[in-house]
Design a protein around this motif. Structure first.
Motif, PDB file in Angstrom:
ATOM      1  N   LEU A 132      -6.182   2.857  31.301  1.00  0.00           N
ATOM      2  CA  LEU A 132      -6.831   1.601  30.890  1.00  0.00           C
ATOM      3  C   LEU A 132      -8.290   1.616  30.894  1.00  0.00           C
ATOM      4  CD1 LEU A 132      -4.753  -1.343  32.511  1.00  0.00           C
ATOM      5  CD2 LEU A 132      -4.492  -0.357  30.159  1.00  0.00           C
ATOM      6  N   LEU A 133      -8.860   2.676  31.536  1.00  0.00           N
ATOM      7  CA  LEU A 133     -10.171   3.021  31.250  1.00  0.00           C
ATOM      8  C   LEU A 133     -10.460   3.598  30.139  1.00  0.00           C
ATOM      9  CD1 LEU A 133     -11.341   4.325  34.995  1.00  0.00           C
ATOM     10  CD2 LEU A 133     -12.135   2.334  33.960  1.00  0.00           C
ATOM     11  N   GLU A 134      -9.515   4.411  29.472  1.00  0.00           N
ATOM     12  CA  GLU A 134      -9.573   4.980  28.109  1.00  0.00           C
ATOM     13  C   GLU A 134      -9.455   3.795  26.958  1.00  0.00           C
ATOM     14  OE1 GLU A 134      -9.844   7.416  24.642  1.00  0.00           O
ATOM     15  OE2 GLU A 134     -10.261   7.746  26.683  1.00  0.00           O
ATOM     16  N   VAL A 135      -8.408   2.834  27.339  1.00  0.00           N
ATOM     17  CA  VAL A 135      -8.249   1.894  26.588  1.00  0.00           C
ATOM     18  C   VAL A 135      -9.474   0.966  26.487  1.00  0.00           C
ATOM     19  CG1 VAL A 135      -7.098  -0.279  26.046  1.00  0.00           C
ATOM     20  CG2 VAL A 135      -5.628   1.774  26.860  1.00  0.00           C
ATOM     21  N   LYS A 136     -10.048   0.539  27.711  1.00  0.00           N
ATOM     22  CA  LYS A 136     -11.286  -0.149  27.676  1.00  0.00           C
ATOM     23  C   LYS A 136     -12.442   0.345  26.616  1.00  0.00           C
ATOM     24  CE  LYS A 136     -14.787  -1.825  31.000  1.00  0.00           C
ATOM     25  NZ  LYS A 136     -15.295  -1.951  32.412  1.00  0.00           N
ATOM     26  N   LYS A 137     -12.421   1.775  26.894  1.00  0.00           N
ATOM     27  CA  LYS A 137     -13.442   2.261  25.977  1.00  0.00           C
ATOM     28  C   LYS A 137     -13.180   2.243  24.484  1.00  0.00           C
ATOM     29  CE  LYS A 137     -13.649   6.629  26.210  1.00  0.00           C
ATOM     30  NZ  LYS A 137     -13.852   8.160  26.886  1.00  0.00           N
ATOM     31  N   ARG A 138     -11.889   2.417  24.186  1.00  0.00           N
ATOM     32  CA  ARG A 138     -11.665   2.415  22.719  1.00  0.00           C
ATOM     33  C   ARG A 138     -11.579   0.981  22.152  1.00  0.00           C
ATOM     34  NH1 ARG A 138      -6.426   6.529  22.399  1.00  0.00           N
ATOM     35  NH2 ARG A 138      -6.282   5.640  20.478  1.00  0.00           N
ATOM     36  N   VAL A 139     -11.293   0.003  22.800  1.00  0.00           N
ATOM     37  CA  VAL A 139     -11.450  -1.409  22.164  1.00  0.00           C
ATOM     38  C   VAL A 139     -12.801  -2.024  22.472  1.00  0.00           C
ATOM     39  CG1 VAL A 139      -8.715  -1.689  22.845  1.00  0.00           C
ATOM     40  CG2 VAL A 139     -10.317  -2.500  24.511  1.00  0.00           C
ATOM     41  N   ALA A 140     -13.601  -1.487  23.013  1.00  0.00           N
ATOM     42  CA  ALA A 140     -14.956  -2.091  23.561  1.00  0.00           C
ATOM     43  C   ALA A 140     -15.431  -2.738  21.956  1.00  0.00           C
ATOM     44  CB  ALA A 140     -15.912  -1.112  23.957  1.00  0.00           C
ATOM     45  N   PRO A 141     -15.504  -2.107  20.882  1.00  0.00           N
ATOM     46  CA  PRO A 141     -16.139  -2.664  19.717  1.00  0.00           C
ATOM     47  C   PRO A 141     -15.484  -3.998  19.209  1.00  0.00           C
ATOM     48  CG  PRO A 141     -15.484  -0.363  19.462  1.00  0.00           C
ATOM     49  CD  PRO A 141     -14.957  -0.612  20.652  1.00  0.00           C
ATOM     50  N   TYR A 142     -14.224  -4.228  19.669  1.00  0.00           N
ATOM     51  CA  TYR A 142     -13.486  -5.525  19.198  1.00  0.00           C
ATOM     52  C   TYR A 142     -13.100  -6.537  20.445  1.00  0.00           C
ATOM     53  CZ  TYR A 142      -9.375  -2.194  19.117  1.00  0.00           C
ATOM     54  OH  TYR A 142      -8.690  -1.419  19.308  1.00  0.00           O
TER      55      TYR A 142
END
Length: 424
Positions: A132-142
């Motif tokens: 989920l830390l990886e997901v947090k980074k990947r979705v941060a733009p939106y």
């Protein structure tokens, strides 16, 4: 010159005919008949424009895992926890990431642009935490994703959980979580609240604790949570989630408890879809539905949000990331069907959870982030009633999702050729 102007919007506070000018990813002007030009214009045609939906309580590590390893036959909280315990050793990080990303896609399409997700840290691999830390980074733009270190199996009950929780915080998890009612004794539950609040205070972090998610009227850990919040000077930084035992508590005790919670400025998250599904499972009739005392807590001045909690996981087989569905169920169970009550439930899936998450730049005022949703509805009541289509979703002033208006075509003699399920 604006980047984008939304014309002829209706706002949640009832103002109509409002134009919203956006520049540099932020709201630059909110006024009728806004002069100026823009690179893009969207005509809201009198429809409701709102800040985005916010989910203050979710479990993204388990989302979309329904049926793995099997379905929850009893429908109970404890069987769901047992199923998750069986599933954890088989989890694969890439699969957690992919399921979470799919859910975030659903969320954006629903106008849900901020989520607080609890992540189970009672796994020595901290697999879900890394995912989920990886997901947090990947979705941060939106999408704003805030993570809570959640010791699902009990921070004292589960061997090594304290150190695992601290490791998760060191890795970048944002909030300290807990589950005191799942500890082996009431005394251990109270001790876990003290311990976890002290960890948060030392690190300057927020707290969001699963608290008293039970039908037991003697599960009173929220009282301890209110005490520790005041003792440590953390007023306004601590949230109690679920609080379902308050549904069954003695009214005299509650008359003492709610003022204590108000003194501590506790945040509250109720999860109506899940609370009414999991609670009362040992009852015959009358059967308790377990949702906490939402209108009473609101009347006392506490910030109350309504969360989704689960979507297609060991605890709940349904859901699609629709916070209007959450508000719809919440106002029915809480009997908040008056106009003020419905408006309060709309706030409970928008502004209230944004406050609990301490979101910067949330709102419709000039200077706020241009994160907006255009709904196929004329006001918040109609939005909840119809679970309105999200016509446009904007993130930092850019359209990230769009959907055609819902309209049914009719072939009825002497009647209009179509319906939109709205009065206008």
């Amino acid at each position: 010159m604006f980047d984008l102007i939304l014309r002829r919007a209706t706002l949640p506070d009832g103002r109509t005919g409002i134009d919203i000018g956006i520049r540099g990813g932020r709201v630059a002007a909110v006024e009728p008949n806004l002069p100026g030009e823009a690179g893009q214009e969207i005509d809201a045609t009198g429809r409701l424009v709102t800040p985005p939906f916010v989910d203050a309580h979710f479990h993204m590590d388990s989302t979309l895992s329904y049926g793995m390893p099997r379905v929850n036959r009893s429908g109970t909280l404890l069987e769901g926890i047992a199923l998750w315990g069986e599933l954890k050793p088989t989890l694969v990080q890439d699969a957690i990431v992919e399921r979470a990303l799919v859910y975030c896609d659903w969320a954006v399409a629903r106008g849900l642009l901020a989520i607080r997700s609890h992540v189970d840290v009672c796994d020595p691999r901290l697999l879900a935490t890394e995912a989920l830390l990886e997901v947090k980074k990947r979705v941060a733009p939106y999408l704003d994703l805030q993570l809570v270190a959640f010791p699902q199996d009990g921070v004292l009950r589960s061997p090594g959980a304290v150190e695992l929780l601290k490791r998760a915080l060191d890795m970048g998890v944002d909030v300290v979580g807990g589950i005191p009612h799942f500890e082996r004794t009431m005394a251990d539950g109270a001790e876990s609240v003290r311990l976890l609040c002290e960890i948060a205070a030392e690190r300057g972090l927020l707290v969001d604790m699963h608290c008293d998610e039970t039908d037991d009227p003697l599960s009173r850990h929220v009282e301890t949570l209110a005490y520790e919040t005041q003792r440590l000077g953390m007023q306004g930084r601590v949230t109690g989630s679920h609080l379902t035992s308050m549904h069954s508590m003695d009214n005299y005790y509650v008359s003492k408890l709610i003022p204590l919670m108000a003194e501590a400025n506790l945040g509250v998250v109720s999860n109506p879809l899940i609370n009414i599904t999991l609670q009362g499972r040992h009852d015959t009739y009358p059967k308790r539905r377990g949702m906490t005392r939402v209108p009473e807590l609101m009347a006392a001045g506490l910030t109350v949000a309504l969360g989704h909690d689960c979507v297609m996981d060991p605890w709940y087989p349904l859901g699609s990331g629709d916070m209007l569905e959450v508000a719809h169920m919440g106002l029915h169970v809480a009997q908040m069907t008056g106009s003020d009550g419905i408006a309060a439930c709309f706030q409970a899936v928008t502004a209230n959870p944004a406050k609990l998450l301490h979101l910067e730049g949330y709102g419709l005022e000039p200077g706020c982030h241009a994160d907006l949703v255009v709904l196929q509805a004329g006001d918040p009541v109609e939005a909840i009633r119809t679970r309105a289509t999200r016509l446009f979703v904007l993130r930092r002033g850019k359209v990230v999702s769009r959907c055609a208006p819902v309209q049914a075509e009719l072939d009825l003699a002497g009647r209009p050729g179509s319906v939109t399920f709205t009065r206008s």
